[in-house]
Design a protein around this motif. Sequence first.
Motif, PDB file in Angstrom:
ATOM      1  N   CYS A  58     -21.134  27.001   1.019  1.00 40.35           N
ATOM      2  CA  CYS A  58     -20.570  26.238  -0.094  1.00 40.35           C
ATOM      3  C   CYS A  58     -20.811  27.000  -1.391  1.00 40.35           C
ATOM      4  O   CYS A  58     -21.875  27.576  -1.595  1.00 40.35           O
ATOM      5  N   VAL A  61     -16.968  26.611  -7.717  1.00 41.48           N
ATOM      6  CA  VAL A  61     -15.906  27.494  -8.184  1.00 41.48           C
ATOM      7  C   VAL A  61     -15.291  26.959  -9.465  1.00 41.48           C
ATOM      8  O   VAL A  61     -15.333  25.764  -9.742  1.00 41.48           O
ATOM      9  N   ALA A  63     -12.189  25.913 -11.100  1.00 44.76           N
ATOM     10  CA  ALA A  63     -10.837  25.489 -10.733  1.00 44.76           C
ATOM     11  C   ALA A  63     -10.211  24.759 -11.903  1.00 44.76           C
ATOM     12  O   ALA A  63      -9.624  23.688 -11.761  1.00 44.76           O
ATOM     13  N   TRP A  71     -15.814  21.654  -8.994  1.00 43.83           N
ATOM     14  CA  TRP A  71     -15.122  21.922  -7.738  1.00 43.83           C
ATOM     15  C   TRP A  71     -15.983  22.819  -6.865  1.00 43.83           C
ATOM     16  O   TRP A  71     -16.705  23.682  -7.353  1.00 43.83           O
ATOM     17  N   TYR A  72     -15.908  22.604  -5.563  1.00 40.22           N
ATOM     18  CA  TYR A  72     -16.659  23.400  -4.597  1.00 40.22           C
ATOM     19  C   TYR A  72     -15.705  23.909  -3.539  1.00 40.22           C
ATOM     20  O   TYR A  72     -14.748  23.242  -3.162  1.00 40.22           O
ATOM     21  N   SER A  73     -16.001  25.087  -3.061  1.00 43.03           N
ATOM     22  CA  SER A  73     -15.254  25.675  -1.957  1.00 43.03           C
ATOM     23  C   SER A  73     -16.230  25.820  -0.796  1.00 43.03           C
ATOM     24  O   SER A  73     -17.395  26.156  -0.995  1.00 43.03           O
ATOM     25  N   SER A  74     -15.777  25.556   0.409  1.00 45.77           N
ATOM     26  CA  SER A  74     -16.658  25.732   1.568  1.00 45.77           C
ATOM     27  C   SER A  74     -15.860  26.303   2.732  1.00 45.77           C
ATOM     28  O   SER A  74     -14.652  26.137   2.817  1.00 45.77           O
TER      29      SER A  74
END
Length: 133
Positions: A58, A61, A63, A71-74
């Motif tokens: 995780c 990011v 965004a 915001w999170y990217s995983s």
Amino acid sequence: PSPSHHDMLTVAVSPGSMAGFQDIADEEDEEEGALVCRVCREGYKLRPKELLGVYCYCKRVDAGHMGPGVWYSSVSHFNAIHFTCHAAARRADVALRPPKREWEGAALRNSETLTNNLLPVLGARVSEEGWAH
């Protein structure tokens, strides 16, 4: 920063990565495609009260183009492990000379892929207490 109502978690799954997976909560046997622990090779059939998780990476990011908030990217290869097996492996990794950090050892168990978190996958018989740990 503390979480707010603007925090957003989006999960994107490619159809190929989920091929063969069924509803985890209703799985009765360890068929091909069932979640099994990378350490003990058992899943919810043999250890129905032991919480399984999948290794994931995780990252927070930027965004800004998607609106305000955090915001999170995983990403995950969907390699499963019992939380108790992860804890035991972490203790063993620390005892090595030289010692491994928690997520360094986890990356080896995660098909040598970077990881920094465990995403819980709740089984039908995992108690609320088991979920809390």
